[in-house]
Design an enzyme around this catalytic site. Sequence first.
Site, short mmCIF file in Angstrom:
data_model
loop_
_atom_site.label_atom_id
_atom_site.label_comp_id
_atom_site.label_asym_id
_atom_site.label_seq_id
_atom_site.Cartn_x
_atom_site.Cartn_y
_atom_site.Cartn_z
N THR A 1 -29.20 -22.30 -39.38
CA THR A 1 -30.09 -21.13 -39.31
C THR A 1 -31.54 -21.55 -39.08
O THR A 1 -32.42 -20.71 -38.97
CB THR A 1 -29.99 -20.30 -40.61
OG1 THR A 1 -30.36 -21.13 -41.72
CG2 THR A 1 -28.59 -19.74 -40.79
N GLN B 1 -39.24 -18.08 -39.89
CA GLN B 1 -38.42 -18.09 -38.68
C GLN B 1 -36.97 -18.53 -38.94
O GLN B 1 -36.14 -18.48 -38.03
CB GLN B 1 -39.04 -19.01 -37.62
CG GLN B 1 -40.42 -18.56 -37.17
CD GLN B 1 -40.42 -17.13 -36.65
OE1 GLN B 1 -39.58 -16.75 -35.86
NE2 GLN B 1 -41.36 -16.33 -37.14
N ASN B 2 -36.67 -18.97 -40.16
CA ASN B 2 -35.29 -19.34 -40.48
C ASN B 2 -34.45 -18.06 -40.50
O ASN B 2 -34.88 -17.04 -41.04
CB ASN B 2 -35.21 -20.06 -41.82
CG ASN B 2 -33.85 -20.70 -42.03
OD1 ASN B 2 -32.85 -20.01 -42.15
ND2 ASN B 2 -33.83 -22.02 -42.07
N GLN B 3 -33.27 -18.11 -39.92
CA GLN B 3 -32.45 -16.90 -39.76
C GLN B 3 -31.45 -16.66 -40.89
O GLN B 3 -30.67 -15.71 -40.83
CB GLN B 3 -31.71 -16.97 -38.42
CG GLN B 3 -32.67 -16.93 -37.24
CD GLN B 3 -31.95 -17.03 -35.91
OE1 GLN B 3 -30.96 -17.73 -35.77
NE2 GLN B 3 -32.47 -16.33 -34.92
N PHE B 4 -31.50 -17.48 -41.94
CA PHE B 4 -30.53 -17.35 -43.03
C PHE B 4 -30.52 -15.93 -43.61
O PHE B 4 -29.48 -15.28 -43.67
CB PHE B 4 -30.85 -18.38 -44.12
CG PHE B 4 -29.93 -18.31 -45.31
CD1 PHE B 4 -28.68 -18.91 -45.26
CD2 PHE B 4 -30.32 -17.67 -46.47
CE1 PHE B 4 -27.83 -18.86 -46.35
CE2 PHE B 4 -29.48 -17.63 -47.57
CZ PHE B 4 -28.23 -18.22 -47.51
#
Length: 162
Positions: free
Chosen positions: A138, A39-42
């Site tokens: 993120t 789920q991290n948007q990096f």
Amino acid sequence: MSRLLGLAPLLDANTRVLVLGSFPGVASLRAQQYYGHPQNQFWKILGALWQMPLPTLPYPERVAALLAHGLGVWDVYAACEREGSLDANIRHAEVNDFAWVRRACPKLRAVAHNGGESFRHAKHTEPLGLPVYRLPSTSPAHASWSFDRKLAAWAEVLQRHT
């Protein structure tokens, strides 16, 4: 509580922007990959900026793309104690030594802190003599900003320096 060790930096002589997180979360440490939580948007943000399917690529290909675009990744903390993944739970943290980064990255133009916890340690990166930025985190824990708003903030810094 056991002492956790961070990941090795991802950077090279062509790194122009160094992105610093705080410390890898549980999923990232388990996988030994930066921004390993799904789920991290990096990776999604970088993929959108570079028009690449980064989140779906194998990790070594993501790292290669990162370095090819002049981006380096590391964390402000080398080690700490923490239960779970939240920055608020970090205890007894040891800050990384950034002095050698300028020698390792002669083309370095800027440092970008990924989130507030990382940016709290800007005093350790300012001696590098480069612009230092605070980017929106993120992390999935930072949900107050939309993806598009985060993307715009990241684009502004990365397009200026890479």
